[in-house]
Design a protein around this motif. Structure first.
Motif, PDB file in Angstrom:
ATOM      1  N   VAL A 304     -10.216  -7.088  -2.206  1.00 43.99           N
ATOM      2  CA  VAL A 304      -9.701  -8.208  -3.005  1.00 43.99           C
ATOM      3  C   VAL A 304      -8.201  -8.373  -2.772  1.00 43.99           C
ATOM      4  O   VAL A 304      -7.692  -9.492  -2.676  1.00 43.99           O
ATOM      5  N   LEU A 305      -7.482  -7.254  -2.672  1.00 44.32           N
ATOM      6  CA  LEU A 305      -6.044  -7.326  -2.388  1.00 44.32           C
ATOM      7  C   LEU A 305      -5.788  -8.020  -1.050  1.00 44.32           C
ATOM      8  O   LEU A 305      -4.813  -8.759  -0.899  1.00 44.32           O
ATOM      9  N   PHE A 306      -6.690  -7.792  -0.079  1.00 40.94           N
ATOM     10  CA  PHE A 306      -6.524  -8.411   1.233  1.00 40.94           C
ATOM     11  C   PHE A 306      -6.940  -9.886   1.212  1.00 40.94           C
ATOM     12  O   PHE A 306      -6.185 -10.769   1.624  1.00 40.94           O
ATOM     13  N   LEU A 307      -8.152 -10.150   0.693  1.00 45.11           N
ATOM     14  CA  LEU A 307      -8.664 -11.524   0.723  1.00 45.11           C
ATOM     15  C   LEU A 307      -7.879 -12.455  -0.207  1.00 45.11           C
ATOM     16  O   LEU A 307      -7.733 -13.641   0.077  1.00 45.11           O
ATOM     17  N   GLY A 308      -7.399 -11.910  -1.318  1.00 46.29           N
ATOM     18  CA  GLY A 308      -6.701 -12.752  -2.291  1.00 46.29           C
ATOM     19  C   GLY A 308      -5.194 -12.617  -2.243  1.00 46.29           C
ATOM     20  O   GLY A 308      -4.511 -12.972  -3.216  1.00 46.29           O
ATOM     21  N   ARG A 309      -4.672 -12.121  -1.127  1.00 47.51           N
ATOM     22  CA  ARG A 309      -3.247 -11.795  -1.040  1.00 47.51           C
ATOM     23  C   ARG A 309      -2.345 -12.999  -1.310  1.00 47.51           C
ATOM     24  O   ARG A 309      -1.238 -12.847  -1.832  1.00 47.51           O
ATOM     25  N   LYS A 310      -2.795 -14.205  -0.970  1.00 48.32           N
ATOM     26  CA  LYS A 310      -1.962 -15.397  -1.171  1.00 48.32           C
ATOM     27  C   LYS A 310      -1.836 -15.769  -2.643  1.00 48.32           C
ATOM     28  O   LYS A 310      -0.949 -16.538  -3.011  1.00 48.32           O
ATOM     29  N   HIS A 311      -2.737 -15.245  -3.462  1.00 49.30           N
ATOM     30  CA  HIS A 311      -2.751 -15.619  -4.879  1.00 49.30           C
ATOM     31  C   HIS A 311      -2.267 -14.478  -5.779  1.00 49.30           C
ATOM     32  O   HIS A 311      -2.318 -14.604  -7.001  1.00 49.30           O
ATOM     33  N   LEU A 312      -1.821 -13.391  -5.174  1.00 52.95           N
ATOM     34  CA  LEU A 312      -1.368 -12.233  -5.949  1.00 52.95           C
ATOM     35  C   LEU A 312       0.138 -12.067  -5.831  1.00 52.95           C
ATOM     36  O   LEU A 312       0.754 -12.584  -4.876  1.00 52.95           O
ATOM     37  N   PRO A 313       0.762 -11.357  -6.759  1.00 54.00           N
ATOM     38  CA  PRO A 313       2.223 -11.193  -6.730  1.00 54.00           C
ATOM     39  C   PRO A 313       2.697 -10.530  -5.438  1.00 54.00           C
ATOM     40  O   PRO A 313       1.976  -9.757  -4.805  1.00 54.00           O
ATOM     41  N   ARG A 314       3.934 -10.818  -5.082  1.00 53.00           N
ATOM     42  CA  ARG A 314       4.526 -10.228  -3.878  1.00 53.00           C
ATOM     43  C   ARG A 314       5.738  -9.369  -4.201  1.00 53.00           C
ATOM     44  O   ARG A 314       6.397  -8.850  -3.307  1.00 53.00           O
ATOM     45  N   THR A 315       6.038  -9.230  -5.495  1.00 58.64           N
ATOM     46  CA  THR A 315       7.197  -8.440  -5.899  1.00 58.64           C
ATOM     47  C   THR A 315       6.765  -7.347  -6.877  1.00 58.64           C
ATOM     48  O   THR A 315       5.713  -7.443  -7.522  1.00 58.64           O
ATOM     49  N   ALA A 316       7.597  -6.312  -6.989  1.00 58.45           N
ATOM     50  CA  ALA A 316       7.292  -5.216  -7.907  1.00 58.45           C
ATOM     51  C   ALA A 316       7.239  -5.706  -9.346  1.00 58.45           C
ATOM     52  O   ALA A 316       6.375  -5.301 -10.131  1.00 58.45           O
ATOM     53  N   SER A 317       8.157  -6.608  -9.707  1.00 59.44           N
ATOM     54  CA  SER A 317       8.165  -7.111 -11.083  1.00 59.44           C
ATOM     55  C   SER A 317       6.911  -7.928 -11.376  1.00 59.44           C
ATOM     56  O   SER A 317       6.366  -7.896 -12.474  1.00 59.44           O
ATOM     57  N   GLY A 318       6.442  -8.648 -10.356  1.00 60.53           N
ATOM     58  CA  GLY A 318       5.213  -9.422 -10.528  1.00 60.53           C
ATOM     59  C   GLY A 318       4.019  -8.532 -10.761  1.00 60.53           C
ATOM     60  O   GLY A 318       3.174  -8.797 -11.632  1.00 60.53           O
ATOM     61  N   TRP A 319       3.934  -7.441  -9.994  1.00 65.82           N
ATOM     62  CA  TRP A 319       2.824  -6.497 -10.168  1.00 65.82           C
ATOM     63  C   TRP A 319       2.933  -5.766 -11.504  1.00 65.82           C
ATOM     64  O   TRP A 319       1.922  -5.462 -12.133  1.00 65.82           O
ATOM     65  N   TRP A 320       4.146  -5.478 -11.920  1.00 65.47           N
ATOM     66  CA  TRP A 320       4.343  -4.813 -13.217  1.00 65.47           C
ATOM     67  C   TRP A 320       3.804  -5.700 -14.344  1.00 65.47           C
ATOM     68  O   TRP A 320       3.178  -5.227 -15.288  1.00 65.47           O
TER      69      TRP A 320
END
Length: 473
Positions: A304-320
């Motif tokens: 999912v991290l690979f297939l949905g990479r365009k729709h997921l955060p790209r920064t540490a703060s976003g993932w937090w």
């Protein structure tokens, strides 16, 4: 009989705190565990050891259970899937094929549970593999989340009701050692018994679909198959996290890998039955070193991290921020799983299995009364224990008791395995319940009553019917 009383107190405290006082299941499970600990502290453990040491080990072991990890991993996987369009595309594709069928995803979940159960045999793994796709599909089709979780958790027991599970070998190994029956005598009765259980679940699916008013997907909402395939073919890769671990643990690839790696050269510890009988040590196999329930969510999250990479955060703060928003979903499920397994471990230290074996050994009644009594006792044991542990504890003596009442041993063995298969649908401790709830992102307590009503008690009745000959096997 401290273990029996502790089990009753465990269930009673949970019911009262959750159903009467309307508190959440996490609190109820903690209090239930505390009640069980009270029996250990004031009454002592079966071996006379330190109660506090037993409690400590119970909690530590529960935190190391793979189901604890899997339950939380599936919560996170479900949250990630909701953040990307990956699963939406797969569901569009599935609806293009089966959306015109009323309750299509419910039937698919039921039949897939039977197929996967006949291959994998591990209840929580069956729920994980089948539920990963069918639970979100059912929710998208208008099925309530708690019903979706109930259907996939209710199918977990089919891993025990078909040959050739580890649970079956534990039971027949003990019976063969005692000269009651040979291992190959159970294959046909258990296979037919498993089909009875699958058939019941299919009929139940038909009933649930109509009772809940589940309709086919409207034609205007179904994308033509060709178009959905072109836009969403990559979503079919979501089946890889299920297929890869399965291929590595079953079949010719697994055999070749096991031979190459030398997995089968080491021996597991002998299984000790409650009556003192020790089954010979068996060699390790690929399912022992590659856990389906661990690797399915891990691989699913990675994909999912690979297939949905365009729709997921790209920064540490976003993932937090993403992890912070997912955190509340972990709380109740994590605490509930740890409390359930901790209580199970303490109940074992209190001698629950041996005490219930004593009860079984003292039974003397007609076959139908024996079948009901033994079924109820085994279902009660399967609440805190796994099916395999239940069979190691009381399986052979239960079969012997039924055989003494006139039930042929192979049929008695099949019925006893049917009773034990309720482990996945036995609140509040069934591991598949929490895996399903994690995928559906629903409070597990909402599945308790439906599981008892639609799966646990009817499967108990099926086992009784098989034992007394009403359902031929």
């Amino acid at each position: 009989m401290a273990g029996v009383w502790a089990l009753l107190a465990f269930v009673a405290v949970i019911i009262v705190w959750n159903a009467v006082f309307k508190r959440n299941i996490g609190e109820a499970m903690i209090l239930g565990f505390v009640a069980v600990c009270g029996f250990a502290v004031f009454g002592g453990t079966e071996d006379g050891g330190s109660a506090w040491s037993a409690i400590e080990h119970a909690v530590v072991d529960s935190m190391q259970e793979e189901v604890t990890f899997a339950g939380l991993a599936f919560v996170f996987m479900s949250y990630l899937l909701a953040k990307t369009p990956v699963l939406d595309k797969l569901i569009d594709l599935l609806n293009s094929v089966l959306g015109r069928l009323r309750g299509g995803p419910v039937y698919t979940a039921t039949v897939a549970g039977g197929i996967f159960g006949a291959i994998a045999h591990v209840g929580a793994a069956v729920t994980a593999a089948v539920g990963s796709v069918t639970v979100p599909w059912m929710k998208r089709s208008g099925v309530k989340p708690e019903l979706a979780a109930t259907v996939v958790a209710g199918g977990a027991g089919m891993g025990v009701t078909f040959p050739f599970s580890a649970t079956m070998f534990i039971l027949v190994g003990g019976l063969a050692a005692q000269g009651i029956m040979q291992a190959d005598e159970i294959v046909k009765p258990l296979a037919i018994a498993g089909l009875w259980c699958l058939g019941y679940r299919i009929v139940l699916s038909w009933f649930l679909i109509r009772r809940n008013g589940i309709e086919p997907i409207a034609e205007s909402d179904r994308i033509p198959f060709g178009r959905s395939l072109r836009s969403g073919w990559t979503s079919l890769l979501l089946f890889l996290p299920i297929l890869v671990p399965l291929l590595l643990t079953r079949g010719p690839v697994a055999e070749a890998l096991g031979t190459y790696s030398g997995v089968g050269e080491a021996l597991k510890k002998p299984v000790a039955l409650a009556d003192g009988t020790k089954l010979p040590a068996q060699p390790y196999s690929m399912p022992d070193v590659i856990s389906l329930i661990t690797w399915i969510p891990v691989l699913m999250i990675a994909l999912v991290l690979f297939l949905g990479r365009k729709h997921l955060p790209r920064t540490a703060s976003g993932w937090w921020s993403v992890i912070g928003k997912a955190a509340p979903s972990f709380g109740v499920i994590g605490i509930t799983i740890v409390a359930a397994f901790s209580a199970s471990n303490v109940l074992a230290d209190l001698g629950l299995a041996g005490q219930l074996e004593t009860v079984l050994s003292g039974l003397d009644a007609p076959a139908w009364i024996m079948a009901i009594a033994i079924g109820v006792i085994i279902v009660a044991i399967a609440i805190p224990l796994t099916a395999s542990a239940t069979m190691a504890a009381v399986g052979p003596v239960a079969v012997a008791a039924l055989a003494g009442a006139g039930v042929p041993a192979p049929i008695a063995a099949a019925a006893v395995l049917i009773f034990a298969s309720t482990e996945g649908a036995s609140p509040p401790s069934g591991a598949p319940i929490y895996v399903a709830a994690g995928i559906a992102r629903v409070d597990p307590v909402k599945t308790f009553l439906p599981l008892l009503k639609y799966y646990c008690l009817p499967i108990l009745a099926l086992g009784v019917g098989i034992a007394v000959g009403v359902l031929p096997v």
